[in-house]
Design an enzyme around this catalytic site. Structure first.
Site, PDB file in Angstrom:
ATOM      1  CE  LYS A  79      -3.979   1.972   2.532  1.00 45.42           C
ATOM      2  NZ  LYS A  79      -4.909   1.844   3.677  1.00 45.42           N
ATOM      3  CB  SER A 159      -8.138   3.929   2.529  1.00 48.61           C
ATOM      4  OG  SER A 159      -7.392   3.285   3.527  1.00 48.61           O
ATOM      5  CB  SER A 183      -8.817   1.235   5.528  1.00 48.40           C
ATOM      6  OG  SER A 183      -9.529   2.398   5.214  1.00 48.40           O
TER       7      SER A 183
HETATM    8  N1  GLN Z   1     -13.364   4.757   5.600  1.00 46.90           N
HETATM    9  C1  GLN Z   1     -12.876   5.278   6.850  1.00 46.90           C
HETATM   10  C2  GLN Z   1     -12.466   6.715   6.661  1.00 46.90           C
HETATM   11  O1  GLN Z   1     -12.660   7.227   5.624  1.00 46.90           O
HETATM   12  C3  GLN Z   1     -11.750   4.431   7.354  1.00 46.90           C
HETATM   13  C4  GLN Z   1     -10.494   4.689   6.639  1.00 46.90           C
HETATM   14  C5  GLN Z   1      -9.364   3.854   7.142  1.00 46.90           C
HETATM   15  O2  GLN Z   1      -9.553   2.900   7.897  1.00 46.90           O
HETATM   16  N2  GLN Z   1      -8.170   4.244   6.752  1.00 46.90           N
HETATM   17  O3  GLN Z   1     -11.955   7.332   7.538  1.00 46.90           O
END
Ligand code: GLN
Length: 493
Positions: A79, A159, A183
Site C-alpha cells: 500500500k 482505503s 480500511s
Molecule cells: N473509511 C474510513 C475513513 O474514511 C476508514 C479509513 C481507514 O480505515 N483508513 O476514515
C-alpha cells in the site's frame, strides 16, 4: 506448468522451498500480471525489479541450503502509505508526489527480511481517507468484480482498495493494508478476500504515513486465513521507534491455526441489527452463526449498547488527529511546493495545501480543526473521547461472556463507483460495523462468506479480545472451511 498467479502465500512459499518452481518464476509471472492489469489502476507504480531481485536473493539462499524466511519467494503489493526506501511514496496525494523516502517503514522492512519482494506501490484513498477508492489523486481503483450481467465499474472498497483489487484479481498473492476505521476489513469484504487488523500496537506505525495515530494499524490482505496468519507474523513485532508499539512476542499464529471451536463462545451483538442493512448481509450473518456452531462453538447473545455512537465519535476523533498529522505538509519538507511569484511564507503554505490536498482530505482537516478549536473542543472532541471509552468498555463487558464476536463486515456489498461520492455521510456509513473495534483497538478480521444475489462477495467479521489474533484467525478458519468460498472475478481487464 500451473499458472503461478493462482497461488497464494503459503503455496508459493512452500513451492519455492520445495523446488517446485523458483522464486524468479513466481516474480516474473506476477510482474506480467501487474503489467497486464492497468485497467484496474490498482498500482501507482510497479517495481518489477524489486520483485526480481528479492526473488533472486531467495533462489540464491535456497541453492546454498539456507533458510528462506517466513515469506520466502512471495512477491506482494505494498500500500502506498508505507515509506519505501528509494521508491516514491505518495499516500495517493498530489502533495507527496515525487517524495522518495530515504528510509524503509518497519513493516515493509520486516517483510523484505522475511523473503518477500515488492511488485509495486498500491493505490488507495488519499491519505487513507475514504471507503471506495475514489479520493486518490491517481484516479479510482476498479474492483475486478462486476454485478452479474452489468458492466458498471464497482468500488473495491477503501482505503486499501488497490490492495483488495490486486489480491482479488490475482495480480498479487497478498498485499499490505492499513486500517484506521475499517480500511482492511471493508475492502476485503467487497472483493471476496481475507484481511486482519491486529490489536493496536502489534504492527509498528514507524514509516507509515499517519492518518489518525491512535487508530492506525497495519495488517495483511490475502486470499486465505492461513496466508494472513503467515504474513501477519512477518509484519508484527515490537519496535522501539514507535512509542505505541506493543512490547510483546509475536505468537506463532500459523502453527497455532485450529478450526475446532469446541468450548468457545461466540457473541452476537444485538445492536448490530441495524436498519438499512441488506437482507443478504443479514442472511450471511445467520449462515455464519450456523458455521461456527458446526465448528463446535456456542453462540451467545451479547450487547454493545454504545454502538450507535461509535461512527459519529470516529468522525470527530479521526479528523482531529488527521488535522494535526497533516500539518507537516506545508511545502517546506516534502513533495509539492507552490510558491506564487512574489509571495511570502504564509502564501506558500496556503497555495501548496490548496493545490496538494484533495477535497475529502480538506474536509477532514476542516472538521478536525473545528472540533479541536477552543470554543468547540469540549462539545465535540472531549465528548467523542468519552464515547470511545464507553465503546471500549462495551467490548470488555461483552468479552466476559464470549471469546469472540461475529458480525457483518459491512452493511451492503460493493457499489458502483460514483454512487456514493456526492454524499459523504452515506460513504461514512460503510464503516458502521468496522469502526467500533477500531476505537477499542481490538483485533478484527473479515473473511469471505458468499456471493449475494448480484454475484458480489460478502464478508463476515470476527472481533477478538486484545492480543487474541489467534482466536480471531481460528474462528475465521472455521468459517473459511465451511464457506468454501472459491469464487473469482471473471477477467475483463
Ligand atoms: N473509511 C474510513 C475513513 O474514511 C476508514 C479509513 C481507514 O480505515 N483508513 O476514515
Amino acid at each position: 506448468m500451473t499458472d503461478l498467479t493462482q497461488l497464494g502465500v503459503k503455496a508459493i512459499r512452500d513451492g519455492v522451498a520445495g523446488g517446485d518452481f523458483t522464486a524468479r518464476e513466481v516474480a516474473e509471472s506476477f510482474n506480467a500480471a501487474v503489467a497486464g492489469a492497468s485497467a484496474l489502476n490498482a498500482f501507482i507504480v510497479a517495481t518489477p525489479d524489486h520483485a526480481l531481485s528479492a526473488a533472486d536473493a531467495v533462489d540464491a539462499r535456497r541453492a546454498k541450503g539456507e533458510d528462506l524466511g517466513k515469506m520466502g519467494g512471495v512477491p506482494i503489493g505494498m500500500k502506498d502509505l508505507f515509506c519505501t526506501d528509494g521508491v516514491q511514496t505518495t499516500a495517493a496525494s498530489h502533495i507527496l508526489e515525487g517524495f522518495v523516502p530515504r528510509y524503509e517503514s518497519t513493516v515493509s522492512r520486516k517483510l523484505w527480511e522475511a523473503g518477500a519482494g515488492m511488485l509495486g506501490k498500491l493505490n488507495l484513498d488519499q491519505f487513507a481517507m475514504g471507503s471506495s477508492n475514489e479520493t486518490s489523486y491517481f484516479g479510482n481503483v476498479s474492483s475486478p468484480w462486476r454485478k452479474e450481467g452489468a458492466n458498471a465499474a464497482m468500488s473495491p472498497g477503501g482505503s486499501s482498495g488497490g490492495s483488495s483489487a490486486a489480491v482479488a484479481a490475482r495480480i498479487a498473492p497478498a498485499a499490505t493494508g492499513t486500517d484506521t476505521g475499517g480500511s482492511i476489513r471493508q475492502p476485503a469484504a467487497f472483493t471476496g478476500i481475507a484481511g486482519i487488523k491486529p490489536t493496536y500496537g502489534r504492527c509498528s506505525r514507524w514509516g507509515v504515513v499517519a492518518f489518525a495515530s491512535s487508530l492506525d494499524q497495519a495488517g495483511p490482505m490475502a486470499r486465505s486465513v492461513e496466508d494472513c496468519a503467515i504474513m501477519l507474523e512477518a509484519m508484527a513485532g515490537f519496535d522501539p521507534k514507535d512509542a505505541t508499539s506493543l512490547e510483546r512476542d509475536v505468537p506463532a499464529w500459523e502453527a497455532g491455526l485450529d478450526a475446532n471451536l469446541k468450548g468457545k463462545r461466540i457473541g452476537i451483538p444485538r445492536e448490530y441489527r441495524m436498519e438499512g442493512t441488506d437482507q443478504a448481509i443479514l442472511d450471511s450473518w445467520e449462515q455464519g452463526k450456523a458455521w461456527l456452531r458446526d465448528a463446535g462453538a456456542e453462540i451467545v447473545d451479547v450487547s454493545l449498547p454504545h454502538t450507535k455512537y461509535a461512527l459519529p465519535a470516529y468522525y470527530i476523533i479521526a479528523p482531529a488527529e488527521a488535522s494535526s498529522n497533516l500539518a507537516r505538509y506545508d511545502g517546506v519538507r516534502y513533495g509539492l511546493r507552490d510558491l506564487p511569484d512574489g509571495s511570502g511564507l504564509q502564501d506558500m503554505y496556503a497555495a501548496t495545501r490548496e493545490e496538494g490536498f484533495g477535497d475529502e482530505v480538506k474536509r477532514r482537516i476542516l472538521i478536525g480543526t473545528y472540533v479541536l478549536s477552543a470554543g468547540f473542543y469540549d462539545a465535540y472532541y472531549t465528548q467523542a473521547q468519552k464515547i470511545r471509552a464507553l465503546v471500549a468498555r462495551d467490548f470488555e463487558e461483552a468479552f466476559a461472556s464470549c471469546d469472540a464476536i461475529l458480525a457483518p463486515t459491512t452493511p451492503t456489498a460493493s457499489f458502483p463507483l460514483g454512487e456514493n461520492s456526492d454524499d459523504p455521510l452515506a460513504m461514512y456509513l460503510n464503516d458502521v460495523f468496522a469502526v467500533p473495534a477500531s476505537l477499542a483497538g481490538l483485533p478484527a478480521m473479515s473473511v469471505p462468506a458468499m456471493l449475494n444475489p448480484d454475484g458480489l462477495p460478502l464478508g463476515l467479521q470476527i472481533v477478538g479480545k486484545p492480543f487474541d489474533e489467534q482466536g480471531v484467525l481460528n474462528a475465521g478458519l472455521a468459517i473459511q472451511q465451511r464457506a468454501g468460498f472459491d469464487a473469482a472475478p471473471e477477467k475483463w481487464w
